[in-house]
Design a protein around this motif. Structure first.
Motif, mmCIF file in Angstrom:
data_model
loop_
_atom_site.group_PDB
_atom_site.id
_atom_site.type_symbol
_atom_site.label_atom_id
_atom_site.label_comp_id
_atom_site.label_asym_id
_atom_site.label_seq_id
_atom_site.Cartn_x
_atom_site.Cartn_y
_atom_site.Cartn_z
ATOM 1 N N LEU A 119 37.668 26.589 -47.918
ATOM 2 C CA LEU A 119 38.850 25.752 -47.704
ATOM 3 C C LEU A 119 39.828 25.824 -48.874
ATOM 4 O O LEU A 119 40.941 25.298 -48.784
ATOM 5 N N TYR A 137 39.428 24.501 -51.999
ATOM 6 C CA TYR A 137 39.563 23.190 -52.654
ATOM 7 C C TYR A 137 39.979 23.334 -54.114
ATOM 8 O O TYR A 137 39.398 24.112 -54.869
ATOM 9 N N LYS A 184 39.269 17.890 -48.188
ATOM 10 C CA LYS A 184 38.422 19.085 -48.120
ATOM 11 C C LYS A 184 36.948 18.811 -48.452
ATOM 12 O O LYS A 184 36.062 19.361 -47.780
ATOM 13 N N SER A 192 33.939 19.547 -45.830
ATOM 14 C CA SER A 192 32.848 20.412 -46.304
ATOM 15 C C SER A 192 31.508 19.702 -46.208
ATOM 16 O O SER A 192 30.504 20.292 -45.787
#
Length: 361
Positions: free
Chosen positions: A149, A151, A161, A165
Motif C-alpha cells: 500500500l 505506507y 493503511k 493491512s
C-alpha cells in the motif's frame, strides 16, 4: 598524495549509504523468524495465567464430558473439549487435576510445588503447533500488505493503511488456520485416531459442504478483524508520533513495548462486546461439533444473551481481558521489532563486508 585518504573515505561513505538502503528491507525469512521468536516469548509468558484461570474455573464448576472452554496462549484462543477421564487420556487432562486453591496467587504457588513448574505451561506444546505458524502468517502478511500500500508514516493521509493491512492479515491468517483448528477440536472431542479423523472430515464435508471446514470462522473474525484494525492503527500512530518527536527512524525496545501495550489495551476495550459474543459462540460450536444437532446462528445467540442477562453481559470480563491482552501485545510487538532491528544490523554489516571484499579484489 593527500587526495587518496579522502577518496577512500568517500568510497566508504557511498558504500555505507548503499548498505543502509539494503539493510532496511529485511528478507521474508527474517520477518518470519522475527514473528516466530515473538510468538514463543509471548506464549511462554501468558500461558501460566490462562492455566491458572482455567484451573480456578474447573474448581468452581467441575468440567464434565462434552463441556468446552477456551484456552489462550496469548496469541490464539483454542477451543478445548473436556474428556471422559479414561486412562489413555488422563495425562492430557491437566484442567481436571484435583487441587484446592484459595485464589490466583495461591494457585501460582501450589501448582509448581505439587505438580512441578512445567505444569504452569500445561497444554502449550499442542497449541504452539498452530499458534506459531498462524502468527508468522499474520505478521508477515501485515508487513507485505503495508509495503504494497506504500505506507509512509510521515503522511497523515496514510492513516487508513495500517487498518486495511491489519484487517487483510487477520482475515488471511484466520482463513488458513480455521480448518486445522476445526479438525483439532473434533479429534479431541471425539478422541479419534488420525485415520478416523480423516474419515470424519470427509463425512463432514459430504454432509455440509466444504464450508463445514470453516465452521467457527465467522465468530473468530467477529472479534479479531476489528481488534486487528484498531490495534495496528493505534500502534502505528504511537510509533509515528514518537519517531517524529525525536527525529529517529526506529523505536527502542521500551517504546515498542509501551506502544504495544497501549494500542492493545485500547483495542481490547473497544472490541470487548465482540469478544464476549465470540467466546459464547465458539463454546457453543464446540459442544455441537460432535453431535448431530445444529448450532444456532450468531444473531440468535446475541438475542438470547441480551434477553437472559441484559446489555451488561456484553461488557463482562474487562479486567481479565486487558490483563491478558496488554502484556501479550506488548511482548509480541516489542520482540518482533527488536528482532527486525537485529536483522537490519546484521544485513548492514554483511553488506559492508561484501563491499570491502569486492574493493580489495
Amino acid at each position: 598524495m593527500a587526495l587518496m585518504p579522502v577518496m577512500a573515505s568517500d568510497q566508504k561513505t557511498e558504500a555505507a549509504v548503499a548498505c543502509v538502503g539494503k539493510a532496511i528491507q529485511i528478507t521474508p525469512v527474517q520477518q518470519m523468524v522475527s514473528s516466530c521468536s515473538g510468538a514463543i516469548l509471548t506464549s511462554m509468558f501468558v500461558t501460566p495465567f490462562d492455566v491458572v484461570k482455567i484451573r480456578l474455573q474447573a474448581q468452581k464448576k467441575p468440567f464434565v464430558k462434552g463441556d468446552c472452554f477456551l484456552y489462550c496462549n496469548g496469541l490464539m484462543d483454542h477451543l478445548c473439549t473436556c474428556l471422559n477421564g479414561n486412562a489413555v487420556q488422563k495425562s492430557s487432562q491437566w484442567y481436571k487435576r484435583p487441587s484446592r486453591f484459595a485464589g490466583t496467587v495461591d494457585a501460582f504457588i501450589k501448582i509448581p510445588r505439587n505438580e512441578g513448574l512445567l505444569s504452569l505451561w500445561s497444554g502449550l506444546p499442542p497449541t504452539l503447533v498452530m499458534a506459531v505458524p498462524a502468527t508468522v502468517v499474520y505478521f508477515t502478511c501485515y508487513e507485505h500488505a503495508k509495503e504494497a500500500l506504500g505506507y509512509d508514516r510521515r503522511k497523515s493521509s496514510d492513516w487508513w493503511k495500517p487498518i486495511v493491512s491489519g484487517i487483510t492479515a487477520r482475515v488471511w491468517a484466520t482463513s488458513v488456520i480455521s480448518p486445522i483448528e476445526m479438525v483439532r477440536t473434533k479429534m479431541q472431542s471425539e478422541q479419534l485416531s488420525y485415520r478416523a479423523i480423516m474419515k470424519a472430515v470427509v463425512a463432514s464435508v459430504e454432509q455440509g459442504g466444504i464450508k463445514r471446514m470453516w465452521m467457527g470462522w465467522g465468530p473468530t473474525l467477529l472479534r479479531d478483524v476489528p481488534f486487528s484494525g484498531l490495534y495496528w492503527f493505534g500502534y502505528e500512530s504511537v510509533k509515528s508520533w514518537v519517531l517524529v518527536q525525536h527525529n529517529r527512524t526506529e523505536l527502542t525496545f521500551t517504546e515498542s513495548f509501551l506502544g504495544g501495550a497501549i494500542s492493545g489495551t485500547t483495542a481490547a476495550v473497544i472490541t470487548l462486546p465482540f469478544d464476549v459474543i465470540k467466546t459464547h459462540r465458539q463454546i457453543e460450536l464446540g459442544q455441537v461439533m460432535g453431535t448431530s444437532r445444529r448450532a444456532s446462528s450468531t444473531w440468535v445467540l446475541i438475542s438470547n444473551l441480551y434477553r437472559q442477562q441484559g446489555f451488561r453481559v456484553l461488557f463482562t470480563g474487562l479486567v481479565p481481558r486487558i490483563s491478558k491482552v496488554a502484556p501479550a501485545c506488548a511482548i509480541m510487538i516489542s520482540s518482533f521489532e527488536y528482532s527486525k532491528k537485529l536483522f537490519r544490523k546484521m544485513n548492514y554489516e554483511k553488506c559492508l563486508q561484501t563491499n570491502s571484499s569486492q574493493e580489495m579484489r
